[in-house]
Design a protein around this motif. Structure first.
Motif, mmCIF file in Angstrom:
data_model
loop_
_atom_site.group_PDB
_atom_site.id
_atom_site.type_symbol
_atom_site.label_atom_id
_atom_site.label_comp_id
_atom_site.label_asym_id
_atom_site.label_seq_id
_atom_site.Cartn_x
_atom_site.Cartn_y
_atom_site.Cartn_z
ATOM 1 N N GLN A 104 0.825 -1.207 0.000
ATOM 2 C CA GLN A 104 0.000 0.000 0.000
ATOM 3 C C GLN A 104 0.860 1.257 0.000
ATOM 4 N N THR A 105 1.968 1.222 0.730
ATOM 5 C CA THR A 105 2.866 2.376 0.741
ATOM 6 C C THR A 105 3.508 2.562 -0.621
ATOM 7 N N ARG A 131 1.127 4.328 -2.905
ATOM 8 C CA ARG A 131 1.048 5.780 -2.675
ATOM 9 C C ARG A 131 2.247 6.489 -3.307
ATOM 10 N N GLU A 151 1.873 6.611 -7.066
ATOM 11 C CA GLU A 151 0.922 7.623 -7.530
ATOM 12 C C GLU A 151 1.605 8.981 -7.668
ATOM 13 N N HIS A 182 4.678 0.447 -8.503
ATOM 14 C CA HIS A 182 4.087 -0.121 -7.287
ATOM 15 C C HIS A 182 4.273 -1.633 -7.198
ATOM 16 N N LEU A 201 4.467 10.841 4.272
ATOM 17 C CA LEU A 201 4.003 9.452 4.188
ATOM 18 C C LEU A 201 4.922 8.504 4.942
#
Length: 204
Positions: free
Chosen positions: A55-56, A59, A62, A96, A160
């Motif tokens: 998930q990190t 991010r 993105e 990712h 983040l």
């Protein structure tokens, strides 16, 4: 590390194996080599943030894709750039999925006001460690490439990852993966005789 390793370590993007996990021990072993790089006044300012949480990584990817698109907007690539651009876009689309993203950081912020002397000292104390890291990866059959597009969103990525933005600068994002099978050949480069001058600029 010999001549072959030095001449065949390059920006690997399409050959990154997105299906195999990279062991933490392999990454740590490469950091152990990275930290033997020289630094100004032996400051050893390097820090490495290894991101393997999916998930990190999503991010971060993105932000990376937004920065990549912004960097290309309004610019017409030269014909000789098209192959590299396609490869870079492939990496952006799949960032990712890369097993490990390594953010290389340095203690301190870029000097203000900037000058060639101060900038050379600042970045010259961290980029040798980046190259050591990439060489060590390649020696172990791992591929990587040095990217900086994420720095468009350095502050957001710092938040983040809990990186103290005012005290620590990110300098590179290194995607790391095992290499899929392929030839290990030297990159095309201009001959040394074409880029070397003796005693004065412009003298062959």
């Amino acid at each position: 590390m010999g001549i072959e390793l030095l001449t065949t370590t390059r920006a690997f993007r399409r050959r990154l194996d997105l299906t195999r996990t990279v062991a933490r021990q392999d990454l740590l072993d490469c950091v152990r080599i990275a930290v033997h790089a020289p630094s100004g006044s032996n400051r050893q300012p390097w820090r490495f943030v290894v991101v393997q949480d999916y998930q990190t990584k999503q991010r971060i990817a993105e932000y990376y894709r937004k920065a990549f698109a912004a960097n290309l907007s309004g610019r017409t690539p030269r014909p000789d750039e098209l192959g590299d651009l396609s490869s870079a876009r492939h990496l952006a689309d799949h960032l990712h999925e890369v097993p490990a993203l390594v953010l290389v950081c340095t203690i301190g912020r870029p000097p203000e006001p900037a000058s060639p002397l101060r900038l050379a000292s600042f970045y010259g104390s961290i980029y040798p460690a980046v190259w050591n890291f990439m060489l060590a990866l390649h020696e172990r059959g791992l591929g990587s490439c040095l990217t900086t597009a994420h720095l468009y969103y350095e502050r957001e990525i710092a938040e983040l990852l809990d990186i103290p933005f005012d005290e620590v600068a990110q300098v590179a994002l290194i995607p790391v993966a095992h290499l899929r099978p392929g030839p290990s050949v030297a990159a095309r480069r201009a001959p040394a005789t074409e880029v070397t001058m003796w005693d004065r600029w412009g003298t062959a």
